[in-house]
Design a protein around this motif. Structure first.
Motif, PDB file in Angstrom:
ATOM      1  N   UNK A 144     -11.510   6.273   8.194  1.00 61.73           N
ATOM      2  CA  UNK A 144      -9.742   5.502   7.539  1.00 61.73           C
ATOM      3  C   UNK A 144      -8.985   6.087   8.470  1.00 61.73           C
ATOM      4  N   UNK A 145      -9.394   7.554   9.369  1.00 62.85           N
ATOM      5  CA  UNK A 145      -7.898   8.108  10.357  1.00 62.85           C
ATOM      6  C   UNK A 145      -9.152   7.929  12.125  1.00 62.85           C
ATOM      7  N   UNK A 146      -8.838   7.966  13.033  1.00 61.00           N
ATOM      8  CA  UNK A 146      -9.733   8.519  13.785  1.00 61.00           C
ATOM      9  C   UNK A 146     -10.277   9.780  13.783  1.00 61.00           C
ATOM     10  N   UNK A 147     -11.352  10.061  14.605  1.00 61.46           N
ATOM     11  CA  UNK A 147     -11.940  10.793  14.284  1.00 61.46           C
ATOM     12  C   UNK A 147     -11.188  12.200  14.885  1.00 61.46           C
ATOM     13  N   UNK A 148      -9.773  12.278  15.623  1.00 62.28           N
ATOM     14  CA  UNK A 148      -9.187  12.896  16.296  1.00 62.28           C
ATOM     15  C   UNK A 148      -8.017  13.105  15.657  1.00 62.28           C
ATOM     16  N   UNK A 149      -7.651  12.645  14.165  1.00 62.66           N
ATOM     17  CA  UNK A 149      -7.576  13.368  13.214  1.00 62.66           C
ATOM     18  C   UNK A 149      -7.293  13.742  11.877  1.00 62.66           C
ATOM     19  N   UNK A 150      -8.842  14.059  11.862  1.00 64.16           N
ATOM     20  CA  UNK A 150      -9.579  14.752  11.426  1.00 64.16           C
ATOM     21  C   UNK A 150      -9.278  15.385  10.314  1.00 64.16           C
TER      22      UNK A 150
ATOM     23  N   UNK B 159       0.806  -1.306  -0.086  1.00 60.61           N
ATOM     24  CA  UNK B 159       0.460  -0.115   0.196  1.00 60.61           C
ATOM     25  C   UNK B 159       0.860   1.260   0.256  1.00 60.61           C
ATOM     26  N   UNK B 160       0.127   2.370  -0.424  1.00 56.65           N
ATOM     27  CA  UNK B 160       0.719   3.535  -0.626  1.00 56.65           C
ATOM     28  C   UNK B 160       0.093   4.788   0.461  1.00 56.65           C
ATOM     29  N   UNK B 161       1.064   5.416   1.447  1.00 60.42           N
ATOM     30  CA  UNK B 161      -0.225   6.715   2.000  1.00 60.42           C
ATOM     31  C   UNK B 161       0.451   7.583   1.580  1.00 60.42           C
ATOM     32  N   UNK B 162      -0.259   9.038   2.005  1.00 54.39           N
ATOM     33  CA  UNK B 162       0.479   9.897   1.826  1.00 54.39           C
ATOM     34  C   UNK B 162       0.134  10.839   2.817  1.00 54.39           C
ATOM     35  N   UNK B 163       0.049  11.710   3.636  1.00 61.03           N
ATOM     36  CA  UNK B 163      -0.254  12.402   4.125  1.00 61.03           C
ATOM     37  C   UNK B 163      -0.332  13.784   4.612  1.00 61.03           C
ATOM     38  N   UNK B 164      -0.467  14.945   4.544  1.00 60.22           N
ATOM     39  CA  UNK B 164      -0.218  16.392   4.893  1.00 60.22           C
ATOM     40  C   UNK B 164      -0.783  16.906   6.422  1.00 60.22           C
ATOM     41  N   UNK B 165      -0.102  17.661   6.994  1.00 61.44           N
ATOM     42  CA  UNK B 165      -0.630  18.417   8.491  1.00 61.44           C
ATOM     43  C   UNK B 165      -1.135  19.562   7.825  1.00 61.44           C
TER      44      UNK B 165
ATOM     45  N   UNK C  86      -5.252  13.685   3.074  1.00 59.02           N
ATOM     46  CA  UNK C  86      -3.981  12.930   2.370  1.00 59.02           C
ATOM     47  C   UNK C  86      -5.162  11.382   1.931  1.00 59.02           C
ATOM     48  N   UNK C  87      -3.939  10.549   1.215  1.00 56.11           N
ATOM     49  CA  UNK C  87      -4.681   9.807   0.516  1.00 56.11           C
ATOM     50  C   UNK C  87      -3.774   7.902   1.185  1.00 56.11           C
ATOM     51  N   UNK C  88      -5.075   7.048   1.098  1.00 56.34           N
ATOM     52  CA  UNK C  88      -4.534   5.983   1.151  1.00 56.34           C
ATOM     53  C   UNK C  88      -5.266   4.829  -0.080  1.00 56.34           C
ATOM     54  N   UNK C  89      -4.103   4.479   0.018  1.00 60.49           N
ATOM     55  CA  UNK C  89      -4.065   3.339  -1.859  1.00 60.49           C
ATOM     56  C   UNK C  89      -3.720   2.088  -1.323  1.00 60.49           C
ATOM     57  N   UNK C  90      -4.728   1.194  -1.127  1.00 63.72           N
ATOM     58  CA  UNK C  90      -4.070  -0.332  -1.282  1.00 63.72           C
ATOM     59  C   UNK C  90      -4.055  -1.523  -2.734  1.00 63.72           C
ATOM     60  N   UNK C  91      -3.286  -2.196  -2.982  1.00 63.84           N
ATOM     61  CA  UNK C  91      -2.748  -2.827  -3.433  1.00 63.84           C
ATOM     62  C   UNK C  91      -3.837  -4.279  -3.059  1.00 63.84           C
ATOM     63  N   UNK C  92      -4.391  -4.393  -1.986  1.00 56.59           N
ATOM     64  CA  UNK C  92      -4.779  -5.233  -1.229  1.00 56.59           C
ATOM     65  C   UNK C  92      -6.395  -6.165  -0.875  1.00 56.59           C
TER      66      UNK C  92
ATOM     67  N   UNK D 142     -10.621  14.164   5.881  1.00 59.66           N
ATOM     68  CA  UNK D 142      -9.530  14.581   4.721  1.00 59.66           C
ATOM     69  C   UNK D 142      -8.912  13.537   4.293  1.00 59.66           C
ATOM     70  N   UNK D 143      -8.774  11.943   3.650  1.00 61.78           N
ATOM     71  CA  UNK D 143      -8.369  11.579   3.656  1.00 61.78           C
ATOM     72  C   UNK D 143      -9.460  10.520   2.477  1.00 61.78           C
ATOM     73  N   UNK D 144      -8.552  10.727   0.929  1.00 60.73           N
ATOM     74  CA  UNK D 144      -9.272   9.777   0.055  1.00 60.73           C
ATOM     75  C   UNK D 144      -8.467   8.000  -0.026  1.00 60.73           C
ATOM     76  N   UNK D 145     -10.156   7.262  -0.459  1.00 60.29           N
ATOM     77  CA  UNK D 145      -9.181   5.448  -0.014  1.00 60.29           C
ATOM     78  C   UNK D 145      -9.276   5.410  -1.865  1.00 60.29           C
ATOM     79  N   UNK D 146      -8.555   4.959  -2.055  1.00 59.45           N
ATOM     80  CA  UNK D 146      -7.742   4.418  -3.606  1.00 59.45           C
ATOM     81  C   UNK D 146      -7.557   2.676  -3.509  1.00 59.45           C
ATOM     82  N   UNK D 147      -7.934   2.122  -4.491  1.00 55.44           N
ATOM     83  CA  UNK D 147      -7.690   0.643  -4.782  1.00 55.44           C
ATOM     84  C   UNK D 147      -7.045   0.383  -5.499  1.00 55.44           C
TER      85      UNK D 147
END
Ligand code: ADP
Ligand code: MG
Length: 624
Positions: A316-322, A277-283, A326-332, A299-304
């Motif tokens: 995709x992330x816990x509420x406190x990190x709202x 997988x690939x993740x790219x997060x920004x604050x 960023x993006x989460x891209x999974x191969x699995x 704030x996070x987009x999910x890709x497969x």
């Protein structure tokens, strides 16, 4: 042709946009390209999951055409498209809350930051900054009919049936005086490079090129239509990290967040092995406008496998990190994941866990630079504190990350718990804290007198969530959190002499209780005070006065009424003298004033200010 009126909010917004002096008008192109890209994402996903659309010929692309003669600019996509109903819902109304606050912000400042428009989910309307007429031709994927939406942005729009060869949307702008400059090849290329280079679909620019044929007298001008791909058009996050430059990350952040500010930091992870997988997060630098709204946007987009799945999953992330973008891209994951599957998916849960640890780890590193960290903490301290009751697994880390004001820091400055611990006397086992309305009142609270006299540091908690968060955090290492606002807080600091002094006061307290009646839960002698004659505290398990205020503000009156406990200072001259007073009326006035002044100092409203003033004046008369 049918005529429709814009929803009131849309009208207000359009009015502000059209009359705005905002100079950075180019962002309209970012918004329209972003919409085209979203539409392509949505259709791409459906071609994998929707049987009816599986066979659809799909060439995902964005085309930009312009005409200097006609003063027009056209952005066209082959995405999901809209039918008549979609057009009414999407381009005539605003469903999301928060638009109001955006409108308010714009109203307050004629040059207001329209740049934020995309974050508020109303980016489309930014077209009216540069156009005096907008025409949207759209055909929804899987349907034959096409529709034309048209408006001058003044109160109403029309819809009529039209024609389009394939699915998708064309937005045609009739540019106004200020929009003219965008009918050139160079302006378009510049803006696309700046904001949309990392849109993962090709953007083609169509333009006329002039060339010459022949020599001398025979020389002829020749106009030719050319098409050029003007963006990078790859999923930026999947390119090897070694190829990526700082500027690529910043650009992608602008695409992702509709925010022109630079992010505080980014975290790019390309995991291979047991899980791919690939993740790219920004604050971000500034908190998003909806940070404290219940319908905040994820704030996070999910890709497969590079296919966009959703930008609407707030788990995709816990509420406190709202606040993280960023993006989460999974191969699995399978491409046809449903919402229900996402919720319990083990792969995703693992990515989430690792991501949270990574993000917190980077925030910890940031804390190494106190100036930068304070900047971060001012924006995101509250959500980080929320983590203390949402995320027990990472509580240790979160306790490292939280900061508080303190009797040992200057006004407005923060301390960490580790620093508090470092300043503690070795025999102490508690971290003392006081909660209340504002730093100002808390710093002067009589509740702190005893601690100050004994050189004990007290954390000053003026944030309403502190009161919920700290008790649930429980401990910091082997240290316990102890609220100074509670009646038993000072018990462990009492000496035998103190106890003796308190006992002497018993008959006096009995008399005082009679006078105060059901205004208080109890009256006690207290050793915590030195300069003040009295203070109010709450019983061990009662919510503090401030918490009661929060509950009431939330519309909760069902918790009953919790009365304060009045504590009096046996050593104080007023108490000493009052003990000998025989005059019943004078005794009553003084007793009530002891309670009322203690309430005022804690920022609590007193029931009857007029009577308070009368009492005060009677005593002044006697004293003068
Ligand atoms: P947002 O993109 O944040 O939802 P916008 O104001 O930019 O807000 O767009 C409003 C809605 O209009 C979008 O959510 C989408 O449903 C629809 N829309 C806009 N442009 C397009 C397009 N090119 N293709 C399909 N739908 C579109
Ligand atoms: Mg948009």
């Amino acid at each position: 042709m049918s005529k429709h009126e814009f929803q009131t909010e849309v009208n207000q917004l359009l009015h502000l946009i059209i009359h705005s002096l905002y100079s950075n008008k180019e962002i309209f192109l970012r918004e329209l390209v972003s919409n085209a890209s979203d539409a392509l994402d949505k259709l791409k996903f459906l071609t994998y999951t929707d049987d009816r659309l599986r066979e659809l010929p799909f060439d995902p692309r964005i085309d930009i055409r312009f005409s200097q003669e006609e003063n027009t600019l056209e952005i066209s996509d082959t995405g999901i498209g809209m039918n008549e109903q979609d057009l009414v819902e999407n381009l005539g109304t605003i469903a999301r809350s928060g638009t109001k606050s955006f409108i308010e912000a714009l109203k307050a400042d004629a040059k207001g930051d329209i740049n934020m428009i995309g974050q508020f989910g109303v980016g489309f309307y930014s077209a009216f900054m540069v156009a005096d007429r907008v025409r949207v031709t759209s055909r929804k994927a899987g349907e034959d009919a096409a529709w034309i939406w048209e408006s001058e942005g003044k109160g109403e729009y029309t819809i009529e049936s039209g024609a389009r060869d394939s699915q998708g949307t064309t937005v045609m702008l009739h540019l106004n005086e200020e929009g003219k400059e965008f009918a050139t090849r160079w302006a378009i290329e510049r803006v696309i490079k700046k904001y949309s280079d990392h849109i993962p679909f090709p953007i083609h620019l169509h333009y006329d090129a002039t060339s010459y044929e022949g020599e001398g007298k025979d020389r002829k001008e020749k106009k030719e239509r050319k098409v050029e791909k003007i963006n990078e058009a790859t999923a930026m996050w999947r390119r090897p990290k070694s190829e990526l430059k700082e500027e690529d990350y910043k650009e992608f952040y602008r695409v992702l967040s509709h925010d022109n500010d630079e992010p505080i930091l980014y975290i790019h992870t390309q995991a291979e092995g047991t899980m791919d997988y690939t993740t790219l997060f920004y604050i971000p630098r500034k908190a998003p406008f909806d940070l404290y709204l219940s319908d905040f946007r994820s704030g996070v987009k999910l890709y497969v496998k590079r296919v966009f799945i959703t930008d609407d999953d707030r788990d995709l992330l816990p509420t406190y990190l709202r606040f993280v973008r960023g993006i989460i891209d999974s191969e699995d994951l399978p491409l046809n994941v449903s919402r229900e599957i996402l919720q319990q998916n083990k792969v995703l849960a693992k990515i989430k866990n690792t991501s949270v640890k990574k993000i917190l780890g980077e925030i910890q590193k940031l804390a190494g630079d106190p100036t930068k960290y304070t900047e971060f903490y001012r924006e995101f301290g509250k959500p980080i504190k929320e983590g203390l009751y949402q995320d027990f697994e990472n509580r240790e880390t979160l306790l490292d990350l939280v900061r508080f004001k303190s009797t040992s820091t200057k006004k407005g400055e923060y301390t960490s718990l580790a620093e508090y611990k470092g300043r503690m006397k070795p025999d102490r086992k508690e971290i003392y804290y006081v909660t209340g309305e504002s730093e100002e009142t808390l710093r002067q609270s009589p509740l702190l007198e005893m601690y100050r006299d004994r050189g004990i540091e007290v954390l000053i908690m003026d944030d309403e969530i502190d009161e919920i968060v700290i008790p649930s955090a429980g401990r910091y290492g082997d240290l316990e959190f102890k609220s100074v606002n509670r009646s038993d807080a000072a018990d462990d600091l009492k000496t035998d002499e103190d106890r003796e002094k308190e006992k002497e006061l018993d008959p006096f307290i009995k008399r005082l209780k009679e006078i105060l009646g059901d205004r208080v839960k109890d009256v006690k002698a207290s050793t915590r005070l030195s300069d003040s004659p009295s203070c109010i505290v709450v019983d061990q398990n009662d919510p503090t006065v401030k918490m009661q205020g929060i509950l009431k503000a939330m519309g909760r009156f069902d918790f009953g009424e919790f009365k304060p406990i009045l504590e009096i200072n046996p050593r104080h001259a007023i108490i000493q003298r009052l003990r000998g007073v025989e005059d019943r009326a004078l005794y009553e006035d003084a007793g009530l004033l002891l309670l009322e002044q203690a309430m005022l100092i804690e920022g609590v409203k007193i029931d009857n200010p007029a009577q308070f003033v009368q009492r005060l004046n009677r005593l002044m008369e006697k004293a003068l």
